[in-house]
Design a protein around this motif. Structure first.
Motif, mmCIF file in Angstrom:
data_model
loop_
_atom_site.group_PDB
_atom_site.id
_atom_site.type_symbol
_atom_site.label_atom_id
_atom_site.label_comp_id
_atom_site.label_asym_id
_atom_site.label_seq_id
_atom_site.Cartn_x
_atom_site.Cartn_y
_atom_site.Cartn_z
ATOM 1 N N ASP A 39 28.158 -12.797 48.517
ATOM 2 C CA ASP A 39 28.242 -13.317 47.153
ATOM 3 C C ASP A 39 27.246 -14.441 46.962
ATOM 4 O O ASP A 39 27.055 -15.254 47.861
ATOM 5 C CB ASP A 39 29.645 -13.880 46.868
ATOM 6 N N SER A 40 26.659 -14.494 45.770
ATOM 7 C CA SER A 40 25.868 -15.661 45.402
ATOM 8 C C SER A 40 26.712 -16.555 44.503
ATOM 9 O O SER A 40 27.566 -16.061 43.751
ATOM 10 C CB SER A 40 24.610 -15.252 44.639
ATOM 11 N N VAL A 42 26.362 -19.618 41.659
ATOM 12 C CA VAL A 42 25.408 -20.276 40.764
ATOM 13 C C VAL A 42 26.155 -21.181 39.780
ATOM 14 O O VAL A 42 25.651 -21.526 38.722
ATOM 15 C CB VAL A 42 24.569 -19.212 39.997
ATOM 16 N N TYR A 44 27.879 -24.023 37.587
ATOM 17 C CA TYR A 44 27.603 -25.402 37.206
ATOM 18 C C TYR A 44 28.720 -25.895 36.327
ATOM 19 O O TYR A 44 29.293 -25.090 35.599
ATOM 20 C CB TYR A 44 26.226 -25.544 36.541
ATOM 21 N N LEU A 79 20.877 -21.288 51.276
ATOM 22 C CA LEU A 79 20.766 -22.232 50.169
ATOM 23 C C LEU A 79 19.413 -22.068 49.481
ATOM 24 O O LEU A 79 18.382 -21.980 50.151
ATOM 25 C CB LEU A 79 20.878 -23.666 50.687
ATOM 26 N N ILE A 80 19.441 -22.039 48.163
ATOM 27 C CA ILE A 80 18.204 -22.136 47.383
ATOM 28 C C ILE A 80 18.279 -23.470 46.651
ATOM 29 O O ILE A 80 19.189 -23.700 45.855
ATOM 30 C CB ILE A 80 18.050 -20.967 46.393
ATOM 31 N N CYS A 121 14.732 -23.255 39.910
ATOM 32 C CA CYS A 121 16.169 -22.957 39.926
ATOM 33 C C CYS A 121 16.920 -24.185 39.438
ATOM 34 O O CYS A 121 16.383 -25.289 39.429
ATOM 35 C CB CYS A 121 16.648 -22.482 41.299
ATOM 36 N N ASP A 122 18.154 -23.987 39.013
ATOM 37 C CA ASP A 122 18.936 -25.095 38.479
ATOM 38 C C ASP A 122 19.703 -25.767 39.622
ATOM 39 O O ASP A 122 20.803 -25.357 39.966
ATOM 40 C CB ASP A 122 19.878 -24.583 37.381
ATOM 41 N N PHE A 125 21.620 -23.077 44.381
ATOM 42 C CA PHE A 125 22.364 -21.817 44.447
ATOM 43 C C PHE A 125 22.742 -21.586 45.909
ATOM 44 O O PHE A 125 22.004 -21.962 46.821
ATOM 45 C CB PHE A 125 21.508 -20.630 43.972
ATOM 46 N N ASN A 127 24.240 -18.613 48.722
ATOM 47 C CA ASN A 127 24.697 -17.262 49.035
ATOM 48 C C ASN A 127 25.406 -17.294 50.380
ATOM 49 O O ASN A 127 24.908 -17.867 51.349
ATOM 50 C CB ASN A 127 23.530 -16.272 49.091
ATOM 51 N N ARG A 325 28.000 -18.237 34.829
ATOM 52 C CA ARG A 325 27.933 -19.290 35.847
ATOM 53 C C ARG A 325 29.250 -20.025 36.060
ATOM 54 O O ARG A 325 29.288 -21.238 36.181
ATOM 55 C CB ARG A 325 26.779 -20.246 35.527
ATOM 56 N N CYS A 327 31.114 -18.972 38.625
ATOM 57 C CA CYS A 327 31.189 -18.991 40.094
ATOM 58 C C CYS A 327 29.814 -18.745 40.684
ATOM 59 O O CYS A 327 28.826 -18.740 39.973
ATOM 60 C CB CYS A 327 32.206 -17.969 40.612
#
Lengths: 327, 327
Positions: A39-40, A42, A44, A79-80, A121-122, A125, A127, A325, A327
């Protein structure tokens, strides 16, 4: 990058299997049944009442394994990160990941970090992928007319917590996300021989799922469609906190379609339903468990809701996108 | 979301293990040794000469498993998609993922898609995790003085391909990324009993790694540090295409530090080095393989480069960040 891994990541997840140089984690695996999920995340804001993106990532992946009938063993963590992200913020997230993984005794054995340019990216993120040992085979095909539907607690708390804490919302319903790992609640049930009688691999618990994106209504619809059986649910039985109900009304959002992150829907043999309910309620995470409905032959592939007003209506699949967003 | 999964994803990766409703893929696993890896891919541009982000994601994860001595079996696939991303572009990426996974006979068994608001990510990020069966245990501890270092082909082609195709660069060196799966090249070598003599699990091939981020120099440094042995490399032996060398010179970038995505560094027993080289060169992907150096007792934990000019210099770890978003 090397320093980030060495200073931030390695000390937090120190275990002999965590790969320090090799590209893959090589883990002992004695059993045949392997569960593997990913799962990713994202979400916020990154921190919310009741959790944060790190806890959510670990719990989410653990829960996907648990509801598949597997004991979670190993996680990957990728992690991104947006360039310039505050280090202390990142450290709080990593601490949270570390804590959540220790609580559930899962090992993070492999990982990756990518730093991307500002604006690409915000903030952050995550995964997570997970590997688990199957302890009980759960299969939609075992679901039969008469089986009961259980929800292990109050619904919609994660999604409404996130929404009410979004920037610009300026609402405070004091709703805490239900973000939690389900292993300590559900693994003992999967192992329980009284509620899952012989033949050992087909038992009282027939199917489980965590109603995340799209909420309880979506999960029930997916079960109904996949089995081509009907599901009849009593609204009065669905556990929901008053403040959550109020928030949903104010925001014009039906809590039945709102993500949960620490709840499971169980489809169970009718003869075992009360025993299972009793066991669930003995656990702090399961104290608001309820039998909310049952499997019927009709309406085929659909979910019927008996409302508190005494009316009946079909509980549709969500026609639009689930809230973004969450989850 | 449901339509995206149903229409775009499921038909492309149709296999009985791909989970259609359950949260985890449950896969048969008869062997004890399990390799598990993960990587995020944030490369831009998404399409480049020789590949795209999808092919890169599949090959990257396959390669991480292969160099760990494992036969790649199952992949997870998680996409983070910027709202409004062109559907046909996404479809091309998914086709590429599908093709690359079929070439290597790996199954994508679980996945996730998150769509984020415009501006929250740059078009598309991919995360792949992978599970493989360990067929040969490779261990840094088996590396000894005298062992030879092999690179399986020409270096720096991926990184310089990407860089030269970046917007605003306006350079065209006609460099194709080396992005490729290493399973067909390396798995037969891992299984070869002549080059990996009894005792079966300690053989001619002692360690492998794919020199991606930070390039060949970084991988060699990591091996030197981890073993606390010295590595001596001959620059003249390092295979590199002329156009790649030229591009590196023009851009002021040392190809030794540039990412490869279809090459492996092997540390092998000196007695078996020629046999291994011969086998590698018989394969189209390995035809430019070279023995580029060997393990020495000195300089401890460091890499010494014998240059084409007849001088010697220490090949440092990269002091700055590797080039961003190359993979």
């Amino acid at each position: 990058m090397h320093n980030l891994i060495k200073e931030l990541i390695l000390p937090k997840f120190s275990n002999p299997l965590l790969n320090k140089l090799g590209d893959s984690a090589v883990v002992e695996f004695k059993d045949r049944g392997l569960a593997f999920t990913c799962d990713s995340f994202v979400v916020y804001p990154l921190f919310f009442r009741g959790g944060d993106i790190g806890k959510l990532a670990v719990c989410g992946t653990i829960n996907d394994l648990v509801v598949s009938g597997a004991l979670p063993l190993y996680l990957s963590l990728a992690l991104i990160i947006e360039e310039g992200l505050d280090y202390s913020l990142l450290e709080r997230v990593v601490d949270s990941i570390s804590f959540a993984s220790k609580v559930s005794r899962v090992k993070i054995v492999t990982g990756d970090i990518k730093v991307v340019d500002k604006g690409a990216c915000d903030k952050l993120f995550i995964n997570t992928a997970g590997v688990g040992k199957v302890i009980r085979e759960l299969n939609l095909k075992d679901i039969k007319v008469g089986d009961r539907i259980i929800i292990t607690g109050r619904i919609a708390e994660h999604g409404l917590s996130i929404l009410s804490q979004r920037k610009g919302m300026d609402l405070d319903f004091d709703i805490k996300s239900d973000c939690a790992s389900l292993d300590s609640l559900l693994i003992p049930l999967l192992k329980d021989k009284a509620i899952n009688p012989a033949p050992a691999r087909r038992g009282g618990i027939k199917f489980m799922r965590d109603p995340t994106r799209g909420g309880l209504a979506t999960t029930l619809n997916e079960i109904a469609r996949a089995t081509n059986l009907g599901i009849v649910i009593e609204e009065a039985k669905i556990p929901i906190a008053n403040r959550v109900k109020a928030a949903g009304e104010l925001l014009g959002i039906d809590p039945l379609y709102i993500a949960n992150e620490g709840k499971a829907v169980l489809v169970v043999d009718s003869e075992k339903a009360q025993d299972i309910l009793k066991l669930l309620r003995q656990h702090p995470q399961g104290r608001f468990s309820q039998i909310i409905g049952e499997i019927r032959s009709e309406p085929k592939g659909m979910v019927l809701l008996k409302t508190t007003l005494g009316t009946e209506r079909i509980l549709d699949m969500l026609s639009s996108e689930p809230l973004p967003r969450i989850c």
